[in-house]
Design a protein around this motif. Structure first.
Motif, PDB file in Angstrom:
ATOM      1  N   THR A 186       0.838  -1.202   0.000  1.00 50.36           N
ATOM      2  CA  THR A 186       0.000   0.000   0.000  1.00 50.36           C
ATOM      3  C   THR A 186       0.873   1.252   0.000  1.00 50.36           C
ATOM      4  O   THR A 186       0.419   2.326  -0.380  1.00 50.36           O
ATOM      5  CB  THR A 186      -0.891   0.039   1.259  1.00 50.36           C
ATOM      6  OG1 THR A 186      -0.033   0.062   2.413  1.00 50.36           O
ATOM      7  CG2 THR A 186      -1.812  -1.162   1.329  1.00 50.36           C
ATOM      8  N   ARG A 211      -1.640   2.669  -2.848  1.00 52.53           N
ATOM      9  CA  ARG A 211      -2.971   2.082  -3.029  1.00 52.53           C
ATOM     10  C   ARG A 211      -3.920   2.562  -1.933  1.00 52.53           C
ATOM     11  O   ARG A 211      -3.478   2.822  -0.805  1.00 52.53           O
ATOM     12  CB  ARG A 211      -2.877   0.552  -2.971  1.00 52.53           C
ATOM     13  CG  ARG A 211      -2.156  -0.043  -4.154  1.00 52.53           C
ATOM     14  CD  ARG A 211      -2.054  -1.555  -4.055  1.00 52.53           C
ATOM     15  NE  ARG A 211      -1.440  -2.084  -5.264  1.00 52.53           N
ATOM     16  CZ  ARG A 211      -2.104  -2.356  -6.373  1.00 52.53           C
ATOM     17  NH1 ARG A 211      -3.409  -2.187  -6.432  1.00 52.53           N
ATOM     18  NH2 ARG A 211      -1.463  -2.826  -7.433  1.00 52.53           N
ATOM     19  N   HIS A 216      -7.849  -0.928  -2.158  1.00 56.92           N
ATOM     20  CA  HIS A 216      -6.570  -1.361  -2.743  1.00 56.92           C
ATOM     21  C   HIS A 216      -6.361  -0.860  -4.174  1.00 56.92           C
ATOM     22  O   HIS A 216      -5.426  -1.284  -4.863  1.00 56.92           O
ATOM     23  CB  HIS A 216      -6.448  -2.898  -2.695  1.00 56.92           C
ATOM     24  CG  HIS A 216      -5.069  -3.374  -2.355  1.00 56.92           C
ATOM     25  ND1 HIS A 216      -4.363  -4.275  -3.124  1.00 56.92           N
ATOM     26  CD2 HIS A 216      -4.246  -3.063  -1.343  1.00 56.92           C
ATOM     27  CE1 HIS A 216      -3.190  -4.509  -2.599  1.00 56.92           C
ATOM     28  NE2 HIS A 216      -3.075  -3.780  -1.510  1.00 56.92           N
ATOM     29  N   PRO A 218      -5.125   1.693  -7.119  1.00 54.42           N
ATOM     30  CA  PRO A 218      -3.997   2.627  -7.144  1.00 54.42           C
ATOM     31  C   PRO A 218      -4.469   4.052  -6.855  1.00 54.42           C
ATOM     32  O   PRO A 218      -5.557   4.462  -7.286  1.00 54.42           O
ATOM     33  CB  PRO A 218      -3.453   2.495  -8.568  1.00 54.42           C
ATOM     34  CG  PRO A 218      -3.928   1.161  -9.034  1.00 54.42           C
ATOM     35  CD  PRO A 218      -5.251   0.930  -8.360  1.00 54.42           C
TER      36      PRO A 218
END
Ligand SMILES: Cc1cc2nc3c(=O)[nH]c(=O)nc-3n(C[C@H](O)[C@H](O)[C@H](O)COP(=O)(O)OP(=O)(O)OC[C@H]3O[C@@H](n4cnc5c(N)ncnc54)[C@H](O)[C@@H]3O)c2cc1C
Length: 657
Positions: A186, A211, A216, A218
């Motif tokens: 992340t 992220r 999650h 981008p």
């Protein structure tokens, strides 16, 4: 045919020492052995960590399975309050896969610890320790890895908004290779060129959110993905990253050493060597990894070689165990010796690093420079020798060594990149050579552990070995390596001077001297590891039998080093042709001495079967049943008639005979 299991039982009965005692030495004491067993049991009792079918999985399945295991591992770590990095490594050792949180613990957290201010540590480390975020370390770009000053990613300070703006200005600036970047992490520590008011201040580290923590996906401006299949590392999502005007707050630059104030004033780090500490630790971990991976390969190949029988000497006779062929011993015993030598040097590096840690924290960096100088070469030396040693072990298992079930294929594939990451090997040898030449030229900066460099070898010096028996004396073996290292360092220095005196500028003269530099760095590393092996073994408090076996392994390590590099010892007449014959003779003598203890010496590493994941190298030696049962589980064997028969083969096989 003899029973494979009884073959190993017989080997174990022949061993002259108590294996448990040696295991305690390998682990660093009885308490550590007990703790290791306890930690391993935490993994082995969880069915989720089973790797029985690992070799049948596709890349995507392997990655997904590894994520599942990583999450379970986090649960185990939290439940049992395991925070010590060495204990974490023990758990990973049994899981036996490169999990996609590897970089979180090996690089992301340590970088924040080393380069973050107290406030930054306070903000980020609890989140990271709790796995509320997962991080990686993104330095390498498509266009540059080694030459980090050539990295192109930019981080431009905007004083109005007190933010940095990160950009990937070209295709070659795309971050490429960072582990766990493609699909898992992340966050990342990203290395970028810092720009303030159009002036470049060089590379600095920035924490970027990659992220969303909700779904999650981008973050805006972030393009991220997996770089595709590699030689190995199937479980790891080595990734790419491109950034388009990604904004982060000023506080996201790691500012322990260099600072950017709100108005854009820049304060440079007090000492650029401060970054060495983390590098030394990572390299020491790789040296330890070289020891572990080579030990695993030697365990598999030696156990298998005691079980495998081939080629009856006389009709009707029991075929010999292949370990009794001296050519097989000549392949495997040096690998075993090298594994022990590397385990000892890894321990030396770790303990020296920890002893210096307080000095480093308080800014006393003299000894750190020394450790940095030698750790580069030792990382390269151990990675190179362990990777080639693992391949020797694999080939020594004949056809079955080519089967994934041997376990050797994945050990090799997954350890191979250790020659490249954390500093490409040749580049690291060159760094060590520069340090050696500095010591050679400036006695005042030479640390005591390197003082041998200052002793000029006498012209016409000769090795004091008079008989093959003399080759059992560590002092004479160390003397040979010391002489070779002194001579090659001197000759590299002279070579460089000759290039400069021919009118070449320094960088071209250094380039032309590169081969000599690498030669002297390798000679130094061999000397250093050999000296450490004998010194550490001499200090052990253990039974006479264990000490004898370890010393004989040390002799094997040293003598093979002399035999394999014979030209360098013979070149100046230090070693004579007759002494070289003694060397070859003694190598065989040592193999004979060690023969009864080979299985004991690998058993002492105490690898759980799960951590070897090998049909050839399991403790019970039940090789053939394991191979057969494993093959029967292969996905291709799920049906007796494969779907491709119906699709393709059927029409051509329909002809009437
Ligand atoms: C499995 C794997 C995992 C990785 N993980 C990460 C990660 O997590 N984060 C990250 O940032 N990076 C990572 N990397 C990248 C890695 O650190 C680099 O690949 C490495 O530093 C080598 O750089 P390079 O690829 O640019 O090789 P190059 O430098 O291009 O090397 C190619 C050849 O050029 C030679 N060479 C280059 N410079 C010199 C010189 N000055 N003198 C003499 N010879 C030279 C080398 O010896 C080599 O033979 C990973 C790489 C791999 C394979």
């Amino acid at each position: 045919m003899a029973s494979p299991s009884s073959d190993l039982d017989r080997e174990r009965r022949k061993c002259t020492f108590n294996v448990a005692e040696l295991t305690d030495i390998v682990n660093g004491g009885r308490k550590k052995t007990e703790r290791r067993r306890y930690l391993e049991s935490l993994v082995m009792k969880e069915p989720i960590f089973s790797n029985e079918d690992y070799y049948f999985l596709s890349r995507e399945e392997k990655y997904s399975d590894a994520v599942k295991k990583a999450v379970k591992l986090v649960e185990v770590l939290k439940e049992h309050n395991i925070e010590n990095p060495q204990e974490y490594q023990i758990l990973l050792g049994v899981i036996n896969e490169n999990l996609p949180i590897a970089l979180h613990n090996s690089m992301f957290k340590p970088t924040i610890r080393d380069q973050g201010t107290d406030e930054q540590r306070k903000k980020w480390l609890p989140l990271a320790n709790d796995y509320k975020i997962i991080g990686t370390y993104a330095q390498t770009e498509m266009g540059h890895g080694t030459f980090i000053r050539g990295l192109e990613t930019t981080s431009t300070y905007d004083p109005k908004r007190e933010e940095f703006v990160l950009n990937t200005p070209t295709l070659t600036a795309t971050k490429w290779w960072p582990g766990c970047l493609g699909k898992t992490s992340t966050h990342a520590v990203v290395m970028a060129q810092l720009y303030i008011k159009n002036q470049c201040y060089g590379l600095h580290s920035f924490i970027i959110q990659l992220r969303s923590l909700k779904d999650h996906s981008p973050m805006p401006g972030v393009t991220v993905g997996d770089i595709g299949n590699k030689v190995g590392y199937d479980t790891n999502d080595n990734g790419f990253l491109a950034m388009d005007n990604v904004r982060i707050p000023r506080e996201n630059m790691l500012m322990r050493h260099a600072q950017v104030y709100p108005d854009g004033t820049y304060r440079k780090p007090a000492n650029p060597r401060l970054a060495y500490g983390a590098m030394v630790l990572v390299r020491a971990t790789i040296v330890a990894g070289s020891a572990t991976n080579l030990s695993k390969a030697a365990t598999i190949a030696i156990r298998y070689s005691c079980v495998r029988r081939q080629t009856e000497a006389k009709p009707g006779e029991l075929e010999p165990q292949i370990i009794d062929y001296v050519t097989q011993q000549h392949k495997l015993v040096p690998q075993l010796a090298t594994a022990y030598a590397f385990a000892w040097i890894a321990r030396y590096m770790m303990s020296t690093y920890h002893a210096l840690h307080a000095d480093i924290e308080s800014g006393h960096l003299g000894a750190l420079q020394e450790l940095h100088g030698i750790s580069s070469g030792l990382k390269a030396f151990t990675a190179e020798m362990s990777v080639s040693g693992i391949e020797v072990c694999r080939r020594a298992c004949g056809g079955h060594g080519f089967s994934a079930a041997s376990g050797l294929v994945s050990i090799y594939k997954d350890w191979l990149p250790s020659c490249t990451y954390e500093g490409e090997n040749t580049v690291l040898y060159l760094q060590t050579a520069r340090f050696l030449l500095k010591c050679f030229r400036q006695p005042s900066v030479t640390p005591s552990s390197m003082s041998y460099i200052l002793i000029k070898p006498l012209p016409g010096a000769r090795w004091g070995v008079k008989s093959p028996e003399d080759l059992m004396k560590p002092i004479l073996l160390v003397e040979a390596f010391e002489h070779r290292a002194q001579r090659t360092i001197k000759s590299a220095a002279q070579f460089l001077e000759s290039q400069i005196s021919q009118g070449l500028d320094t960088s071209e003269a250094m380039n032309r001297s590169g081969i000599e530099f690498v030669r002297c760095a390798k000679a130094h590393c061999y000397y250093f590891v050999t000296r450490n092996f004998f010194q550490s073994t001499a200090l052990l408090k253990c039974s006479k039998e264990i000490k004898e076996s370890l010393l004989t392994l040390g002799v094997v390590f040293a003598l093979n080093g002399i035999a394999d590099n014979s030209g360098e010892f013979l070149e100046d007449g230090f070693v004579t042709g007759t002494q070289m014959e003694f060397v070859r003779e003694r190598i065989q003598y040592c193999y004979k001495q060690l023969r009864p203890n080979l299985v004991g010496l690998v058993d002492a590493f105490a690898f759980a079967d799960q951590s070897l994941n090998s049909a050839l190298g399991a403790y019970d030696g039940d090789v053939y049943n394991r191979l057969y049962n494993w093959a029967k589980r292969a996905p291709l064997n799920k049906t007796d008639v494969h779907s491709s028969y119906h699709k393709y083969l059927k029409p051509i096989l329909k002809s009437k005979i």
